[in-house]
Design an enzyme around this catalytic site. Structure first.
Site, PDB file in Angstrom:
ATOM      1  N   THR A   1      -3.589   0.770   0.580  1.00  0.00           N
ATOM      2  CA  THR A   1      -3.660   2.202   0.306  1.00  0.00           C
ATOM      3  C   THR A   1      -3.739   2.957   1.624  1.00  0.00           C
ATOM      4  OG1 THR A   1      -4.725   1.924  -1.850  1.00  0.00           O
ATOM      5  CG2 THR A   1      -5.008   4.049  -0.764  1.00  0.00           C
TER       6      THR A   1
ATOM      7  N   PHE B   1      -4.738   6.417   3.531  1.00  0.00           N
ATOM      8  CA  PHE B   1      -5.638   7.552   3.398  1.00  0.00           C
ATOM      9  C   PHE B   1      -5.334   8.566   4.497  1.00  0.00           C
ATOM     10  CE2 PHE B   1      -7.746   3.909   1.625  1.00  0.00           C
ATOM     11  CZ  PHE B   1      -8.470   4.375   0.538  1.00  0.00           C
TER      12      PHE B   1
END
Length: 350
Positions: free
Chosen positions: A224, A226
């Site tokens: 992921t 960010f």
């Protein structure tokens, strides 16, 4: 109950070798203080912000959430501020309660379905930093509880979806909650003995839970990205090292012709693109994309579709300025979302 063959123990050499082959960076051991404030001793090879001791970073979720780990990875020793929603985290920066807000924006398993770019477009904040983490899911339970005693599992809906195959084999009822760390907090505070939570291995350390299964996710390569957001600065400091710039381009006609012109503006100047995405919600019958015009008294403008672009280079570069000026000539609206240090590393919480 059937075994789950694809799950691996936390010390699995196969998992460790695979991650080293993808040039991941590892965090040093995290510890928890009595007030549950996470502390990171150091990050191998990543330059820390010398102002990190005074920076406050807002995140969505409870202590132990992946967003909090992302904040601690990007800014070691910062103070983290848990918030109920992503919008609340952004508001914390706007009202001065925090210096940064951290938002997950892309996932290898979900693409940009996180859609937190919408929050960025609607507010007057800038991208100050990027950070990518392996999202490594574990099955956590109260100390002493065995897998055969479990009846259900709780976690964020996306975490439950990412671990679908393993949970089907375990035969557990799935119950969605607000976030992974919140699931762990609920498990611990209510002393649920028939329930497990899906969260990170560091959340297990933070809350004193047992790890019953490690590597629960369906796909081993689960990363992921960010973004850390801050208020616009009157005079932004030059980006140290390799720079990346993010921008959004809005238009009202067909997207293909504009897309080709955008590609031409960058390719003719040998500027490499890191991301190019067309967001066209009308395909799914949804409303327009709302973008704040930061130059026009903060009004929100509606567009049928927009193009997100990340490219290598700084807005101080003459080639970049020329490309942006060319794009502004054929687009209805252009907004720079941020110019920041590029970080291609993927950090591992193990």
């Amino acid at each position: 109950m059937a075994a789950v063959p694809h799950l691996s123990p936390a010390s699995s050499p196969t998992l460790s070798k695979r991650r080293r082959n993808h040039s991941s960076r590892r965090l040093s051991i995290l510890s928890a203080s009595p007030n549950n404030d996470l502390r990171v001793n150091a990050i191998n090879g990543f330059p820390s912000d010398h102002h990190s001791l005074s920076l406050r970073v807002a995140f969505q979720g409870s202590h132990g959430a992946y967003s909090e780990f992302a904040a601690k990875t990007a800014i070691p020793n910062c103070t983290t501020l848990p918030c109920p929603t992503f919008s609340d985290a952004i508001s914390a920066v706007e009202n001065g309660a925090a210096d940064r807000a951290v938002l997950p924006v892309e996932s290898t398993m979900e693409g940009t379905a996180l859609r937190n770019y919408d929050h960025l477009l609607r507010r007057d904040l800038r991208i100050a930093q990027e950070i990518s983490l392996f999202v490594h899911y574990c099955l956590l339970a109260m100390p002493g509880v065995r897998t055969t005693e479990l009846r259900r599992v709780i976690s964020h809906p996306m975490a439950l979806a990412h671990c679908g195959r393993a949970l089907s084999q375990l035969g557990l009822l799935r119950e969605p909650v607000e976030d992974t760390a919140g699931a762990v907090q609920m498990l611990r505070s209510r002393r649920l003995l028939d329930t497990a939570a899906i969260a990170s291995p560091r959340a297990a350390v933070l809350y004193g839970l047992d790890v019953l299964a490690d590597g629960l996710q369906d796909a081993s390569w689960n990363v992921t990205r960010f973004l850390l957001l801050s208020k616009p600065l009157a005079a932004a400091a030059p980006v140290a090292g390799k720079a990346k710039t993010s921008m959004v381009i809005a238009h009202r006609g067909g997207s293909m012709m504009v897309l080709l012109k955008v590609l031409s503006a960058f390719s003719s100047r040998n500027i490499n693109l890191a991301k190019l995405e067309v967001n066209n919600p009308s395909i799914e019958g949804q409303g327009p994309v709302m973008v704040m015009d930061v130059r026009g008294m903060g009004t929100l403008r509606a567009f049928p579709h927009v193009i997100y672009v990340d490219f290598e280079g700084s807005t101080e570069d003459s080639r970049v300025r020329e490309a942006i000026e060319e794009i502004e000539g054929f687009s209805v609206f252009v907004r720079i979302l941020g110019c920041y240090a590029a970080d291609s590393n993927v950090y591992d919480l193990h």
